[in-house]
Design an enzyme around this catalytic site. Structure first.
Site, short mmCIF file in Angstrom:
data_model
loop_
_atom_site.label_atom_id
_atom_site.label_comp_id
_atom_site.label_asym_id
_atom_site.label_seq_id
_atom_site.Cartn_x
_atom_site.Cartn_y
_atom_site.Cartn_z
N TYR A 48 2.88 9.76 0.79
CA TYR A 48 3.81 9.17 1.75
C TYR A 48 5.26 9.58 1.46
O TYR A 48 6.13 9.41 2.31
CB TYR A 48 3.71 7.65 1.74
CG TYR A 48 2.34 7.11 2.09
CD1 TYR A 48 1.37 7.92 2.67
CD2 TYR A 48 2.00 5.78 1.82
CE1 TYR A 48 0.10 7.43 2.98
CE2 TYR A 48 0.74 5.29 2.13
CZ TYR A 48 -0.20 6.11 2.70
OH TYR A 48 -1.44 5.63 3.00
N HIS B 278 -7.39 9.43 -2.68
CA HIS B 278 -6.92 9.37 -1.30
C HIS B 278 -7.93 9.97 -0.31
O HIS B 278 -8.20 9.39 0.74
CB HIS B 278 -5.57 10.08 -1.18
CG HIS B 278 -4.74 9.59 -0.03
ND1 HIS B 278 -3.37 9.55 -0.07
CD2 HIS B 278 -5.07 9.13 1.18
CE1 HIS B 278 -2.90 9.07 1.07
NE2 HIS B 278 -3.92 8.82 1.85
N ASN C 246 -11.45 6.85 2.45
CA ASN C 246 -12.05 7.85 3.34
C ASN C 246 -13.37 8.41 2.80
O ASN C 246 -13.72 9.56 3.09
CB ASN C 246 -11.05 8.99 3.59
CG ASN C 246 -9.73 8.49 4.16
OD1 ASN C 246 -9.70 7.91 5.24
ND2 ASN C 246 -8.65 8.70 3.42
N GLU D 223 2.93 9.57 18.16
CA GLU D 223 4.05 10.45 17.86
C GLU D 223 3.61 11.73 17.17
O GLU D 223 4.35 12.72 17.15
CB GLU D 223 5.07 9.72 16.99
CG GLU D 223 4.54 9.32 15.62
CD GLU D 223 5.49 8.40 14.87
OE1 GLU D 223 6.23 8.92 14.02
OE2 GLU D 223 5.49 7.18 15.14
N GLY E 8 -5.37 0.89 15.92
CA GLY E 8 -5.97 2.03 16.59
C GLY E 8 -5.02 3.19 16.77
O GLY E 8 -4.37 3.65 15.82
N LYS F 263 -2.19 6.03 -4.62
CA LYS F 263 -3.33 6.91 -4.39
C LYS F 263 -3.13 8.27 -5.04
O LYS F 263 -2.02 8.80 -5.10
CB LYS F 263 -3.56 7.09 -2.88
CG LYS F 263 -3.70 5.77 -2.12
CD LYS F 263 -3.89 5.99 -0.64
CE LYS F 263 -3.85 4.68 0.10
NZ LYS F 263 -2.49 4.14 0.21
N SER G 156 -0.38 4.45 15.91
CA SER G 156 0.35 5.20 14.88
C SER G 156 0.26 6.70 15.07
O SER G 156 0.99 7.46 14.42
CB SER G 156 -0.19 4.84 13.49
OG SER G 156 0.07 3.49 13.18
N ASP H 40 0.84 -1.20 0.00
CA ASP H 40 0.00 0.00 0.00
C ASP H 40 0.88 1.24 0.00
O ASP H 40 1.55 1.56 0.98
CB ASP H 40 -0.91 0.01 1.23
CG ASP H 40 -1.86 1.18 1.21
OD1 ASP H 40 -2.79 1.17 0.37
OD2 ASP H 40 -1.68 2.11 2.02
N LYS I 117 2.07 -2.30 9.28
CA LYS I 117 3.23 -1.46 9.00
C LYS I 117 4.25 -1.60 10.11
O LYS I 117 3.93 -1.48 11.30
CB LYS I 117 2.83 0.00 8.86
CG LYS I 117 4.00 0.94 8.53
CD LYS I 117 3.63 2.39 8.72
CE LYS I 117 3.54 2.76 10.18
NZ LYS I 117 4.85 2.96 10.82
N ARG J 256 8.67 -8.03 13.65
CA ARG J 256 7.27 -7.63 13.66
C ARG J 256 6.57 -7.98 12.35
O ARG J 256 5.39 -8.32 12.33
CB ARG J 256 7.16 -6.12 13.90
CG ARG J 256 7.60 -5.66 15.26
CD ARG J 256 6.68 -6.14 16.35
NE ARG J 256 7.01 -5.52 17.62
CZ ARG J 256 6.63 -5.99 18.80
NH1 ARG J 256 5.92 -7.10 18.85
NH2 ARG J 256 6.96 -5.38 19.91
#
Length: 658
Positions: free
Chosen positions: A385, A447, A502, A559, A553, A414, A556, A380, A604, A610
């Site tokens: 990005y 997007h 969205n 930060e 949730g 996107k 991300s 993705d 991600k 991970r």
């Protein structure tokens, strides 16, 4: 013909069935959801549900199985002798035959039908013509339950089975032997008439070997290595994705039941590398299945429909007359699959998506490469990005190193908000392709439903949320015009499919009511704090894939100072409790929750451990109560909301969800 259906693996089994429309997509949805269904004739009057219905006939059974638009599946490769039963709905092709005609005092062990072959049938139907008064049940068991038992109790065996697969060893007579439960001849098994024909057929199976016994014309066949474990996905455009490993094989059947004057059951199995399987493990698996089986007492006219990828069946010994018929089928035909909008491409079938939001340029190329090496095939990306060049280099490295082919990947990008004018859409698309180093993407999404002032690519890229003066400027735009430009990208083969991110249900309705090419995907923020159940349902019923971002949730957004410590689902007591019970991490539980909602979660991380952990979610299952407990965490809380961050950050009020 009116039917009622009863789920057989529901605990407890309901005392009565519910009306069951006999349509292909409804059948696929329900059987993928419930795994095993009992179909019976509906009572003649809804006002008198206790009224006895006339039992279904053999011809009714024929009408049922031939009306579902399933792919014809010839009975080739099975061990049991069968007798073809002609029906008027299929005069030229045999679709119904007797179930295993082995002696009544012989139990038939648990197995997936024809799991010893590379491509077993997807659906198995049984019909009871003559029920017996003593025994003769057809026990069933959820094969995903068996997988989890074996993985937990015999992890070394499971690891070797996954790596090597299984080989089946069986000696077949030259003529059918009705005295044996595995007495089907090699001639009828492979539909051949001579040794030469059989050898030609077997040579086509890489790794298969055989030895003739000239004395009685029997042949001992060792199969090619076939999977003992399968990752089950829904390739039929059904509404229920499964995404579980299943113990899909005939291992227990071979170990317990491949015994007659020609065969020794103790020699019937090998790992794919030729090693013998440990009998203590095989017996342990057989004992577990016996303990957890579900049995139903046949009544005349009953039809049992099984998802053969998910359910094993067997047969108990019996006394007295008994006649049960069977029918095997593949998935929906191409015509049925294409009869409605459906983008469940299953290329790749793996549902997990690796995302590149907030992945730094300095680590992005390597993260992309390692993600592909770890097994991710859905990637993705997005102009916004700011790392598509690095993603492209990671893809190129993986292709050069032989890890993957381009056609094995499903790459999403996107269209950013500043390129919504129809003349700017192809420019943005080409920039993405140039950066990724690709001739096409598999999916190109709008997007945000936010149209902003155009920023030339040569002046600022990616443009982010502001123009060259540092201001966020919204502009009037007809989103249908943007969509028509997106459609042209499909026509010019810059992208295979197009979709949206969205978007609300109303925006989706607007696109769906005017489009020439329907959107393939809706990508939205989905996690237990923002489950958006109605939106997901609307999109699925409209034939769209649903991709979930931010499945963990708030994590991300910490930060970015867009969430609080107390928002973290990874620390939630409900999630942690389920994780402890499943011996999984909180992240794995949240990803599994997303999968079982029939969404494709975006994962991600830049850490290799991970990447692997997030993929280890196909060997457990959240039951109904666990799913309900996680669902109950919903707060309708979005963390990625332009209505919240645009005004304080860029000075522009920009709500899109209200």
């Amino acid at each position: 013909m009116k039917l009622i259906a009863t789920p057989l693996l529901q605990d407890p089994i309901p005392s009565s069935g519910v009306p069951f429309p006999l349509t292909p997509h409804h059948f696929v949805n329900e059987l993928d959801k419930h795994k095993a269904l009992l179909l019976q004739a509906a009572p003649p009057s809804s006002s008198s549900p206790s009224t006895t219905a006339e039992p279904l006939t053999i011809e009714d059974f024929g009408r049922i199985v031939t009306s579902l638009s399933l792919a014809y599946y010839p009975y080739v490769g099975g061990a049991a002798p069968r007798t073809i039963i002609p029906v008027s709905t299929s005069p030229t092709r045999p679709v119904i035959f007797t179930a295993n005609e082995s002696p009544p005092d012989e139990p038939i062990p648990f197995h997936h039908e024809l799991a010893q072959t590379p491509d077993p049938p997807q659906y198995v139907f049984f019909y009871c013509d003559i029920p017996t008064s003593c025994g003769g049940e057809t026990p069933i068991i959820d094969s995903t339950l068996v997988y989890r038992f074996v993985a937990n109790e015999h992890p070394d065996y499971m690891t070797k089975l996954k790596k090597c697969g299984v080989r089946y060893v069986r000696t077949l007579p030259s003529r059918d032997d009705p005295s044996s439960p595995i007495g089907r001849s090699w001639k009828s098994t492979w539909c051949v008439d001579s040794r030469e024909e059989l050898e030609r057929s077997l040579r086509a199976k890489e790794g298969c070997s055989w030895v003739w016994n000239d004395a009685d014309e029997s042949v001992r066949v060792t199969s090619e290595a076939v999977p003992g474990i399968r990752l089950v996905t829904d390739g039929n455009c059904g509404g229920n994705q499964v995404y579980q490993y299943t113990f899909c094989n005939s291992i227990v059947a071979a170990y317990l039941g491949w015994q007659d004057c020609r065969n020794d059951r103790h020699e019937a199995l090998r790992f794919g590398n030729g090693d013998k399987m440990p009998e203590s493990v095989l017996q342990s698996i057989a004992d577990f299945m016996q303990e957890h089986r579900v049995m139903y007492k046949w009544k005349k006219g009953d039809v049992m429909a099984l998802n053969n990828r998910l359910v094993m069946h067997s047969r108990n010994p019996f006394r007295g007359p008994r006649r049960v018929l069977a029918s095997l089928w593949g998935g929906l035909t191409d015509e049925a699959r294409n009869s409605r909008s459906c983008f469940e491409d299953q290329i790749p079938a793996d549902p997990l998506v690796f995302g590149f939001w907030k992945v730094g340029k300095d680590v992005c190329e390597d993260a992309c490469y390692r993600a592909i090496a770890a097994g991710y095939r859905r990637l993705d990306c997005a102009c916004d990005y700011g790392n598509e060049e690095e993603v492209g280099r990671g893809i190129a490295r993986a292709i050069v190193d032989g890890i993957v082919r381009r056609e094995d990947l499903f790459v999403t990008s996107k269209l950013w908000n500043t390129y919504h004018s129809p003349e700017h859409v192809p420019l943005a698309m080409q920039k993405t392709l140039d950066d990724l180093g690709l001739d096409y993407v598999d999916e190109y999404l709008i997007h945000f439903p936010i149209s902003m002032e155009y920023v030339p690519i040569t002046k600022k890229y990616p443009p982010e949320w502001t123009n060259l003066m540092g201001k966020m400027v919204l502009v009037p735009n007809d989103m249908t015009a943007t969509w028509r430009a997106m459609e042209n990208l499909v026509t010019t083969k810059k992208t295979r499919t197009i979709g949206v991110c969205n978007f609300s249900t109303q925006l989706l309705r607007h696109i769906l009511s005017t489009c020439r090419i329907r959107p393939s995907t809706l990508q939205v923020e989905l996690h237990p704090h923002n489950s958006q159940t109605k939106l997901v349902r609307f999109a699925r019923e409209a034939g769209l894939r649903v991709t979930a971002f931010s499945v963990l949730g708030a994590s991300s957004y910490r930060e970015l100072d867009m969430s609080r410590e107390e928002d973290l689902l990874l620390n939630d007591d409900v999630v942690l409790g389920i994780a402890a019970a499943k011996r999984k991490s909180a992240a794995q539980v949240l990803i599994r929750w997303a999968l079982q909602r029939n969404t494709r979660p975006i994962c991600k991380t830049v850490k290799e451990e991970r990447m692997l952990e997030n993929r280890n979610v196909f060997d457990f299952y959240l039951d109904g109560k666990e799913m309900e407990a996680i669902d109950a965490l919903n707060k309708n809380r979005r963390y990625n909301d332009p209505g919240e961050f645009c005004e304080p950050g860029m000075g522009t009020f920009c709500p899109i969800y209200e």
